[in-house]
Design an enzyme around this catalytic site. Sequence first.
Site, PDB file in Angstrom:
ATOM      1  N   ARG A  28      26.962  28.636  70.041  1.00  0.00           N
ATOM      2  CA  ARG A  28      25.911  28.195  71.216  1.00  0.00           C
ATOM      3  C   ARG A  28      25.088  27.390  71.137  1.00  0.00           C
ATOM      4  NH1 ARG A  28      25.120  33.502  74.661  1.00  0.00           N
ATOM      5  NH2 ARG A  28      27.357  33.984  74.775  1.00  0.00           N
ATOM      6  N   ARG A  32      20.715  27.178  76.312  1.00  0.00           N
ATOM      7  CA  ARG A  32      19.298  27.148  76.799  1.00  0.00           C
ATOM      8  C   ARG A  32      18.344  26.753  75.857  1.00  0.00           C
ATOM      9  NH1 ARG A  32      20.339  32.974  79.014  1.00  0.00           N
ATOM     10  NH2 ARG A  32      21.425  32.932  77.135  1.00  0.00           N
ATOM     11  N   ARG A  41      22.333  22.115  83.700  1.00  0.00           N
ATOM     12  CA  ARG A  41      22.862  23.477  84.308  1.00  0.00           C
ATOM     13  C   ARG A  41      22.126  23.686  85.542  1.00  0.00           C
ATOM     14  NH1 ARG A  41      22.222  28.646  85.597  1.00  0.00           N
ATOM     15  NH2 ARG A  41      22.930  30.212  84.504  1.00  0.00           N
ATOM     16  N   ASP A  78      33.435  29.815  78.536  1.00  0.00           N
ATOM     17  CA  ASP A  78      32.929  31.188  78.334  1.00  0.00           C
ATOM     18  C   ASP A  78      34.083  31.982  78.020  1.00  0.00           C
ATOM     19  OD1 ASP A  78      30.266  32.793  78.659  1.00  0.00           O
ATOM     20  OD2 ASP A  78      31.884  34.028  79.161  1.00  0.00           O
ATOM     21  N   TYR A 154      34.235  44.000  78.602  1.00  0.00           N
ATOM     22  CA  TYR A 154      33.665  43.492  79.655  1.00  0.00           C
ATOM     23  C   TYR A 154      34.356  43.757  81.046  1.00  0.00           C
ATOM     24  CZ  TYR A 154      30.187  40.756  77.068  1.00  0.00           C
ATOM     25  OH  TYR A 154      29.088  40.422  76.554  1.00  0.00           O
TER      26      TYR A 154
END
Length: 345
Positions: A28, A32, A41, A78, A154
């Site tokens: 990652r 963020r 973003r 992703d 998921y």
Amino acid sequence: MAAIATEKAIMRVLDGEAVWPPPVWIMRQAGRYLPEYLATRAEAGSFTTLCYTPGFATEVTLQPIRRYGFDGSILFSDILVVPDALGAEFRLDAGEGPRLRPTTDRAGLDRLASALPLERLEPVLQAVRLIRARLPAETTLLGFCGAPWTVAAYMIAGRGTPDQGPAREAAQSDPGFMAALIDLLVESSIVYLSAQLEAGADAVQIFESHAGSLSPDRLGPLSLEPIGRIIAGVTARRPGAKVIVFPRGQGERLAEYAALGAAGIGIDQETDLSAAITTLPAAVASQGNLDPTLLVQGGKALDEGVDRVLEAVRGRPHIFNLGHGITKETPVENVARLLKRIRES
Ligand code: CP3
């Protein structure tokens, strides 16, 4: 020396060489904690637009390379773009985790594509080409996908769940459905990873982030075997392809993942690194293990954590990384400190 400088250190480690100091990238690393990521973003408007617009995906992939000069660059995308391409409608709304249209039974599976429509992932492959063209020659470009069990968890719940309960229940109550879903994801992953390598990825990582919720009797059919089939399928299409497997939560069974043909094994922070590496074949690279909270803390705690990893892996092929993704609370200067500490070792 000049020739060595242009070689990719991560690829040498994946070939079994004990490069020192170990090369580094961070799970990652585009995310963020970086102000420039947040700006791009915001400009993109949504996470999926960021993923599916080659210019944006390329920009955020390169941001941590520009800022820190990591040895590895991971494609910004992703694991859920694969179910999205199959028709499960991936979205990520502000303040919420990822969402998919749940696929809970055979009828749901029949509503999805029966094979990966690779053209739907063309923007991602275009990003791989653009990134490769813009990366420094010595920087390894990593592609990736989620392992079938992690992605299936998921897909079945339609969202993240604390212990993958819905998927574990489906495996119990409807094993035929579960096996068919896993098969679809195995075949899709082979096609997708091979296409990333074709487009310019140097190596690929398979994220089995939810391996830890599988009981020992389920680990074989739901995690080990599917990942083994992906590695076999990718290496049949791309001989010599290097695959890193990250079976988070299964630190006791890393040797079984290595035996599937992995060139590297990701190790989470719950696992005792010194003990784990003794279970791996000498030529299989280890990767990871530093607790991401140390990177939030910084200072002496971070330095000591870095030194502990370095001490444990000295003399073996190792790729420096965290035991899981960097968190959004991480101060940017701590990442610079981490790199300096490793590179001055
Ligand atoms: O590592 C990288 O920098 C490459 C990009 C990458 C992302 N996700 C970007 C992302 C990679 C390799 C992933 C993999 C991924 N995605 C995994 C496996 C690794 C892991 O963390 O266990 C999983 C389980 C997912 C599914 C997923 N996507 C989750 C759980 C989330 C929400 C995370 C959160 O904390 O809200 C995402 C969204 C996501 N994927 C973000 C990023 C940077 C956050 C997006 C944002 O809000 O801007």
